[in-house]
Design an enzyme around this catalytic site. Structure first.
Site, PDB file in Angstrom:
ATOM      1  N   LEU A 199      21.389   4.611  15.835  1.00  0.00           N
ATOM      2  CA  LEU A 199      21.945   5.508  14.283  1.00  0.00           C
ATOM      3  C   LEU A 199      21.892   6.519  14.035  1.00  0.00           C
ATOM      4  CD1 LEU A 199      22.355   3.363  11.421  1.00  0.00           C
ATOM      5  CD2 LEU A 199      21.173   5.719  10.896  1.00  0.00           C
ATOM      6  N   ASN A 243      21.547   9.146  10.694  1.00  0.00           N
ATOM      7  CA  ASN A 243      22.403   9.886   9.665  1.00  0.00           C
ATOM      8  C   ASN A 243      22.025  11.215   9.431  1.00  0.00           C
ATOM      9  OD1 ASN A 243      19.353   8.659   9.386  1.00  0.00           O
ATOM     10  ND2 ASN A 243      19.915   8.308   7.534  1.00  0.00           N
ATOM     11  N   ASP A 244      21.527  11.322   8.211  1.00  0.00           N
ATOM     12  CA  ASP A 244      21.249  13.263   7.717  1.00  0.00           C
ATOM     13  C   ASP A 244      20.871  14.277   8.796  1.00  0.00           C
ATOM     14  OD1 ASP A 244      21.062  11.244   6.068  1.00  0.00           O
ATOM     15  OD2 ASP A 244      19.588  11.784   4.797  1.00  0.00           O
ATOM     16  N   TYR A 282      11.206  11.398   7.931  1.00  0.00           N
ATOM     17  CA  TYR A 282      12.111  11.041   6.999  1.00  0.00           C
ATOM     18  C   TYR A 282      13.093  12.898   7.213  1.00  0.00           C
ATOM     19  CZ  TYR A 282      12.538   5.975   6.100  1.00  0.00           C
ATOM     20  OH  TYR A 282      12.715   4.801   5.901  1.00  0.00           O
ATOM     21  N   SER A 283      14.222  13.079   6.029  1.00  0.00           N
ATOM     22  CA  SER A 283      15.108  13.680   5.755  1.00  0.00           C
ATOM     23  C   SER A 283      13.733  15.352   5.974  1.00  0.00           C
ATOM     24  CB  SER A 283      16.123  13.719   5.271  1.00  0.00           C
ATOM     25  OG  SER A 283      17.359  12.946   5.732  1.00  0.00           O
ATOM     26  N   ARG A 306      11.070  12.207  -1.469  1.00  0.00           N
ATOM     27  CA  ARG A 306      11.298  12.960   0.138  1.00  0.00           C
ATOM     28  C   ARG A 306      12.610  13.796  -0.333  1.00  0.00           C
ATOM     29  NH1 ARG A 306      12.806   7.303  -0.011  1.00  0.00           N
ATOM     30  NH2 ARG A 306      15.269   7.827  -0.671  1.00  0.00           N
ATOM     31  N   ASP A 307      12.455  14.222   1.488  1.00  0.00           N
ATOM     32  CA  ASP A 307      14.225  15.313   1.483  1.00  0.00           C
ATOM     33  C   ASP A 307      13.350  16.424   1.263  1.00  0.00           C
ATOM     34  OD1 ASP A 307      14.743  12.896   2.600  1.00  0.00           O
ATOM     35  OD2 ASP A 307      16.226  12.524   1.380  1.00  0.00           O
ATOM     36  N   GLU A 349      18.569  11.445  -3.829  1.00  0.00           N
ATOM     37  CA  GLU A 349      18.413  11.846  -2.510  1.00  0.00           C
ATOM     38  C   GLU A 349      18.912  13.261  -2.169  1.00  0.00           C
ATOM     39  OE1 GLU A 349      17.462   8.065  -0.372  1.00  0.00           O
ATOM     40  OE2 GLU A 349      19.535   8.577  -0.076  1.00  0.00           O
TER      41      GLU A 349
END
Ligand code: FRU
Length: 483
Positions: A40, A42-43, A102-103, A161-162, A220
């Site tokens: 998968l 994603n961002d 994570y992002s 996050r991010d 987000e």
């Protein structure tokens, strides 16, 4: 590189090799969009141009077509057309990122590439902790983790996050997506002089901040930047109710325009506007490239929106990114256009001018294909005009409303649709069609629809329908992909 990191990298490589043949033989494999080698995607993360090279990282779960302990995958390019898939940039190998790297974003400082990301630690149902972390690189390929920079301040839940980092004068700033303990989404600001020590300043925008009422339980992927004299905060609020033609996806992606006051460290802003009207668009990230352009790449997916219903799941992969787009501010809204470099993918042009269709449905000679760009300019449009793509999707225009419809991904006996109203009518349509995706730029990029499409493998027909009379010109290019 730690032993655990090395083991994880090896596992990824084995997984890629194991699925390579099946993924590469998938009829829905994209020709010119970034997709994961397996698993998968994603961002988009850490999008930056450094020493002439564009680096585009992405959220990657190599072992499942579901979310989980994410890695940072990595693509590089010198021209935004030909891309190379590099070695994994970051693995979830440390105590502070064990459930997901994570992002986050990238900046260059002291001739080193700095990646700021969120280390995720899962709790039973929600993140137990999220740390803002740093990794640096001399060569843009190998990254050394520097550990945790920021722990979540009091008053917020585990959803924190991010990080998006930028420089303003002598100061570095970071904006983080957050959820308060009373379940309000926020964009939270930090400041630093040395990229190591970060001072928590507080929310600069969010649900129940300023004049904004309830506006989502979590925000987000915030991104704050200057665009043609305006200050823009892009963000992905979660928890907005569908409202007429707006907020039709599970989660939203859009922006506020306003004024970032660097002395007061505040952001005054107007209303939220969605960036995209299609079925799959989320978590975009921008960068300012060496030409000074503001470029955007988004994720062609939406979290929790029937992700397992994409038919590529059967072949061990899911989701992709959008084409790179250039952003402009026209005083009223953000305009998105495909970067001009994409013209290098074109074969010879096929052109038809002044085609008139009246109460009829027609094919136009040579206008077909599954890896194509189309440009339509309208001279007159009386009543209704539609483009049928591959006996699958339809884009129609009537009473100033553009509607994109396709078979519902979860139940093909139903149709699902997304709409937008064009106050000034339809003048132009530009379509980028890839094997299983569609990006539609309306009136030079005033509105965009981004969506996955899953027609029959060999189906290449495009039909044009008009009620009343429509006169338009069409240009068509076959687009070649990259290896
Ligand atoms: C957005 C997002 C981010 C998070 C990442 C995890 O799609 O949920 O908030 O960092 O994906 O993969």
């Amino acid at each position: 590189m730690s032993k655990h990191d090395a083991e994880l990298r090896k596992k990824v490589e084995t997984e890629i090799q194991k699925h390579k043949q099946i993924v590469e033989a998938d009829t829905y494999r994209q020709n010119f969009h970034h997709m994961p080698p397996v698993g998968l995607m994603n961002d988009p993360n850490g999008f930056i141009q450094w020493k002439g090279v564009y680096h585009l990282f992405y959220q990657w779960m190599p072992f499942e077509t579901a979310h989980g302990a994410k890695y940072w995958g990595h693509y590089t390019s010198e021209d935004l057309v030909n891309w190379k898939h590099e070695a994994v940039a970051l693995t979830p190998s440390d105590w502070y990122d064990k459930d997901g790297v994570y992002s986050g974003s990238a900046i260059v400082h002291d001739d080193q590439l700095h990646l700021f990301y969120t280390g995720n630690i899962e709790g039973e149902h929600e993140p137990e902790a999220e740390y803002q972390c740093l990794a640096v690189s001399q060569d843009g390929i190998h990254f050394e983790k520097k550990g945790v920079l920021i722990e979540t301040p009091k008053g917020y839940t585990g959803h924190f996050r991010d990080p998006k980092v930028w420089k303003n004068g002598d100061q570095w700033y970071m904006v983080v997506g957050a959820q308060t303990e009373d379940k309000q989404g926020k964009a939270v600001l930090f400041r630093s002089e040395d990229l190591q020590n970060w001072e928590h300043i507080g929310p600069i925008a969010g649900s129940k901040e300023g004049k904004l009422g309830e506006f989502g339980y979590m925000w987000e992927c915030p991104d704050l930047f200057e665009l043609d004299g305006a200050d823009v905060l892009m963000v992905c609020p979660q928890g907005l109710e569908a409202d007429g033609m707006d907020y039709a996806n599970t989660y939203q992606s859009g922006y506020f325009v306003g004024k970032w006051d660097e002395t007061a460290e505040t952001f005054q802003h107007g209303d939220f506007r969605e960036l995209d009207r299609g079925f799959e668009f989320y978590a975009p990230q921008t960068t300012r490239d060496e030409k000074g352009r503001r470029l955007l790449v988004g994720w062609m997916g939406v979290p929790d929106q029937y992700e397992q219903a994409h038919p590529t799941v059967e072949n061990g992969w899911v989701h992709c990114l959008t084409i790179p787009r250039e952003l402009k501010w026209n005083g009223e809204r953000i305009i998105q256009t495909p970067v001009p470099e994409l013209a290098h993918m074109r074969g010879p042009v096929l052109m038809h001018s002044s085609i008139t269709i009246e109460n009829d449905q027609k094919a136009v000679r040579g206008v077909q294909g599954r890896s194509v760009e189309l440009n339509l300019d309208f001279e007159s449009l009386e009543d209704m005009f539609a483009i049928e793509l591959f006996q699958y999707a339809s884009l129609s225009y009537k009473d100033r409303v553009v509607t994109l419809s396709r078979p519902h991904l979860e139940d093909r006996s139903k149709t699902e649709f997304r709409r937008v109203k064009l106050d000034e009518g339809l003048r132009n349509l530009r379509l980028f069609i890839d094997q299983s995706s569609l990006e539609i730029f309306i009136n030079g990029g005033e509105e965009v629809f981004t969506s996955r499409i899953y027609p029959q493998a060999e189906e290449e027909h495009i039909l044009f329908t008009s009620l009343g009379s429509t006169t338009f010109s069409v240009e068509k290019w076959d687009l070649k992909g990259y290896e």
